[in-house]
Scaffold this motif. Sequence first.
Motif, PDB file in Angstrom:
ATOM      1  N   THR A   5      28.518  -7.853 -15.024  1.00 54.20           N
ATOM      2  CA  THR A   5      29.890  -7.877 -14.512  1.00 54.20           C
ATOM      3  C   THR A   5      30.841  -7.268 -15.534  1.00 54.20           C
ATOM      4  O   THR A   5      31.726  -6.465 -15.186  1.00 54.20           O
ATOM      5  CB  THR A   5      30.307  -9.318 -14.182  1.00 54.20           C
ATOM      6  OG1 THR A   5      29.533  -9.792 -13.073  1.00 54.20           O
ATOM      7  CG2 THR A   5      31.780  -9.414 -13.829  1.00 54.20           C
ATOM      8  N   TRP A   6      30.674  -7.619 -16.794  1.00 55.78           N
ATOM      9  CA  TRP A   6      31.512  -7.079 -17.885  1.00 55.78           C
ATOM     10  C   TRP A   6      31.390  -5.559 -17.941  1.00 55.78           C
ATOM     11  O   TRP A   6      32.403  -4.846 -18.000  1.00 55.78           O
ATOM     12  CB  TRP A   6      31.062  -7.733 -19.192  1.00 55.78           C
ATOM     13  CG  TRP A   6      31.823  -7.346 -20.415  1.00 55.78           C
ATOM     14  CD1 TRP A   6      32.975  -7.918 -20.886  1.00 55.78           C
ATOM     15  CD2 TRP A   6      31.475  -6.324 -21.361  1.00 55.78           C
ATOM     16  NE1 TRP A   6      33.366  -7.308 -22.057  1.00 55.78           N
ATOM     17  CE2 TRP A   6      32.464  -6.334 -22.369  1.00 55.78           C
ATOM     18  CE3 TRP A   6      30.428  -5.414 -21.448  1.00 55.78           C
ATOM     19  CZ2 TRP A   6      32.434  -5.455 -23.457  1.00 55.78           C
ATOM     20  CZ3 TRP A   6      30.395  -4.531 -22.524  1.00 55.78           C
ATOM     21  CH2 TRP A   6      31.385  -4.556 -23.512  1.00 55.78           C
ATOM     22  N   VAL A   7      30.162  -5.066 -17.903  1.00 50.99           N
ATOM     23  CA  VAL A   7      29.949  -3.615 -17.963  1.00 50.99           C
ATOM     24  C   VAL A   7      30.526  -2.937 -16.727  1.00 50.99           C
ATOM     25  O   VAL A   7      31.176  -1.886 -16.827  1.00 50.99           O
ATOM     26  CB  VAL A   7      28.440  -3.301 -18.096  1.00 50.99           C
ATOM     27  CG1 VAL A   7      28.195  -1.795 -18.019  1.00 50.99           C
ATOM     28  CG2 VAL A   7      27.886  -3.846 -19.408  1.00 50.99           C
TER      29      VAL A   7
ATOM     30  N   MET B 251      34.179 -13.057 -20.099  1.00 56.54           N
ATOM     31  CA  MET B 251      35.485 -12.478 -19.795  1.00 56.54           C
ATOM     32  C   MET B 251      35.267 -11.165 -19.064  1.00 56.54           C
ATOM     33  O   MET B 251      34.182 -10.583 -19.097  1.00 56.54           O
ATOM     34  CB  MET B 251      36.321 -12.269 -21.061  1.00 56.54           C
ATOM     35  CG  MET B 251      35.782 -11.310 -22.109  1.00 56.54           C
ATOM     36  SD  MET B 251      36.055  -9.530 -21.771  1.00 56.54           S
ATOM     37  CE  MET B 251      37.831  -9.482 -21.596  1.00 56.54           C
ATOM     38  N   VAL B 252      36.308 -10.689 -18.385  1.00 53.26           N
ATOM     39  CA  VAL B 252      36.241  -9.403 -17.692  1.00 53.26           C
ATOM     40  C   VAL B 252      37.511  -8.617 -17.994  1.00 53.26           C
ATOM     41  O   VAL B 252      38.577  -9.182 -18.242  1.00 53.26           O
ATOM     42  CB  VAL B 252      36.095  -9.562 -16.160  1.00 53.26           C
ATOM     43  CG1 VAL B 252      34.768 -10.222 -15.812  1.00 53.26           C
ATOM     44  CG2 VAL B 252      37.257 -10.351 -15.558  1.00 53.26           C
TER      45      VAL B 252
ATOM     46  N   LEU C 220      40.713 -11.304 -18.443  1.00 53.63           N
ATOM     47  CA  LEU C 220      40.585 -12.687 -17.990  1.00 53.63           C
ATOM     48  C   LEU C 220      39.409 -13.308 -18.731  1.00 53.63           C
ATOM     49  O   LEU C 220      38.276 -12.824 -18.636  1.00 53.63           O
ATOM     50  CB  LEU C 220      40.352 -12.726 -16.478  1.00 53.63           C
ATOM     51  CG  LEU C 220      39.796 -14.027 -15.881  1.00 53.63           C
ATOM     52  CD1 LEU C 220      40.701 -15.201 -16.211  1.00 53.63           C
ATOM     53  CD2 LEU C 220      39.623 -13.879 -14.382  1.00 53.63           C
ATOM     54  N   HIS C 221      39.677 -14.380 -19.453  1.00 59.91           N
ATOM     55  CA  HIS C 221      38.654 -15.101 -20.214  1.00 59.91           C
ATOM     56  C   HIS C 221      38.540 -16.514 -19.644  1.00 59.91           C
ATOM     57  O   HIS C 221      39.547 -17.209 -19.540  1.00 59.91           O
ATOM     58  CB  HIS C 221      39.065 -15.145 -21.692  1.00 59.91           C
ATOM     59  CG  HIS C 221      38.011 -15.690 -22.598  1.00 59.91           C
ATOM     60  ND1 HIS C 221      38.263 -16.042 -23.905  1.00 59.91           N
ATOM     61  CD2 HIS C 221      36.686 -15.943 -22.396  1.00 59.91           C
ATOM     62  CE1 HIS C 221      37.155 -16.479 -24.471  1.00 59.91           C
ATOM     63  NE2 HIS C 221      36.189 -16.439 -23.581  1.00 59.91           N
TER      64      HIS C 221
END
Length: 639
Positions: A144-146, A224-225, A362-363
């Motif tokens: 999701t992060w990537v 986070m994102v 967002l963390h």
Amino acid sequence: MVEGWRNGFREATNSKPLFVTIYATVIIGVLVSSFYVFSAIYSPTNGSTSWLSSPPLSTAGRIHKLPQEDATSQLPPVAPPPPAPEEEAQGKSLGKIWVSPPKDKKMPPLEAFKLTKELFGERVKDNVIIVTFGNYAFMDFILTWVKHLTDLDLSNILVGAMDTKLLEALYWKGVPVFDMGSHMSTVDVGWGSPTFHKMGREKVILIDSVLPFGYELLMCDTDMVWLKNPLPYLARYPDADVLTSSDQVVPTVVDDSLDIWQQVSAAYNIGIFHWRPTESAKKLAKEWKDILLANDKVWDQNGFNEIVRRQLGPSVDGDSGLFYAYDGNLKVGILPASIFCSGHTYFVQAMYQQLRLEPYALHTTFQYGGTEGKRHRLREGMVFFDPPEYYDAPGGFISFKPSIPKSLLLDGNHTIESHFTLVNHQMKQIRSALAIASLLNRTLVMPPIWCRLDRLWFGHPGTLVGSMTRQPFICPLDHVFEVNIMLKDMPEEEFGPGIGIREYSFLDNPSLPKQVKESWLDVQLCQEGKEGCVASNTTSSSGALKFPKRSNEDTFKAIFSSFNDVKVIKFSSVEDAFTGFSDKGREERFRRRVKRYVGIWCCEENKTPGHIYYDMYWDEKPGWKPVPPQTPEEDHPPL
């Protein structure tokens, strides 16, 4: 254009032979270049066809410029230019992300993924590298992060793998990865555990190792994102040695400038922070690492805060928001909590919305329910990337529209009593919906839950003083329910069949497939005996189904078995919809299961203990009141 070349060629043939040779060479060069351009555009890519190739949630429809569209690619071949300086060359040949290696290719040896300057240099652009790390248990968070970063057209990223299982999985998905040499377990380690603290120390070791490479490092936790490209924002503060996020919940600014450091009383949060390779930053990283390695009981974030806060101030200047810290030479800035969001400023306060700002990050801090709670929070925000099967569960879904009287939501003061009255009213409906979902073997789309009071882990007056929390507000599911328990596999012989759940925003998610969006049945509860209110599988002209209130298990099964192929059954209400399971053993197992689903509210001020347990069957206990446990013997969930 062709005619122009033809005329030029005719003119050349009437002149000296040398010009014929020149024209022929140029024409051949153009034709060869065009062949490669068009073959590159129309040839199939050697990429993965996984769910991660879907369009981004927030940037669907974005047109990406192809490399072939660069005008220089259509010029005839010329002599190669001299090698560019290192900084200038960075990012010009970054390998593509999400392009899987050929299946017949053997994976390189582990040594090839070792942390080196050369390996990092292959991913650096404009001297910046964006890094996260984790073990296999967090692979879906990492993907999701990537995905968010690549949707933002950022490719100068690297993922540190703490176990070889994750390293191999990311390699075969085409995600840039390096080996951290941690040899960690592949399972979820749990917040606060010794292994969790080991992960924190690995982060500090990584920072200390990378800064001497001379690259700027944007270091991120996997939970986070990124919602907006942060690099232009970070570049606004070129004099900063470190820019860090924080746990600040009270706004100090109302625009996108750095938080006012003198007003930030909360901890600096190391889940998002940017380092420049200055001598001051390197000195800080080394001392931080040495402190953690000398004492394995020191939490990495506490260690960072302790040494950075040895000296605070003065301000570097009057405008930037930077200040001196640590040894008096380190220049620090605190990223604004309104747009580099914590789990509180994003999900509870929605601070960025109220201030009309665009969030960068967002963390998932300030949350409950462990890793499952974090994942569910991101799903509620529609920023978690799930595979297609998540959106088309076997058996289909049910949803319902909660019924909440205005008096429960808005009237009177916001007190513990009015909060529990509001939540309990919704909880009773959710209990009924869970039973129907279990009976019909469908996945329940949870409704949004309205709360009057915030939940924290310490005593407070209902909301945090000075925060922008509105009352009432839609609270995250983990404020009321134990999300990790709801999603946990429990023995069926003791707790009955599992009940799948989805987040309240599920049916609004752009990733919901067409076959689910277009397959639904509206169910309108009615009072039996009134005109048209009979148990029947015949729908009205509008496609709705009238269904009698207080129907039993047999009626539910008989009617809704006709709609097994319908993906979503939407109830107008579930109040008084179901009278209960006919099998008393199943009823008892269901009760045993859902009693464990609810959590606590925390906490009443000046009380020890100050937490109050939610009770799924509060309505069966005459005189039930929301009060903290009065004795140690009472301090347990109402199971």
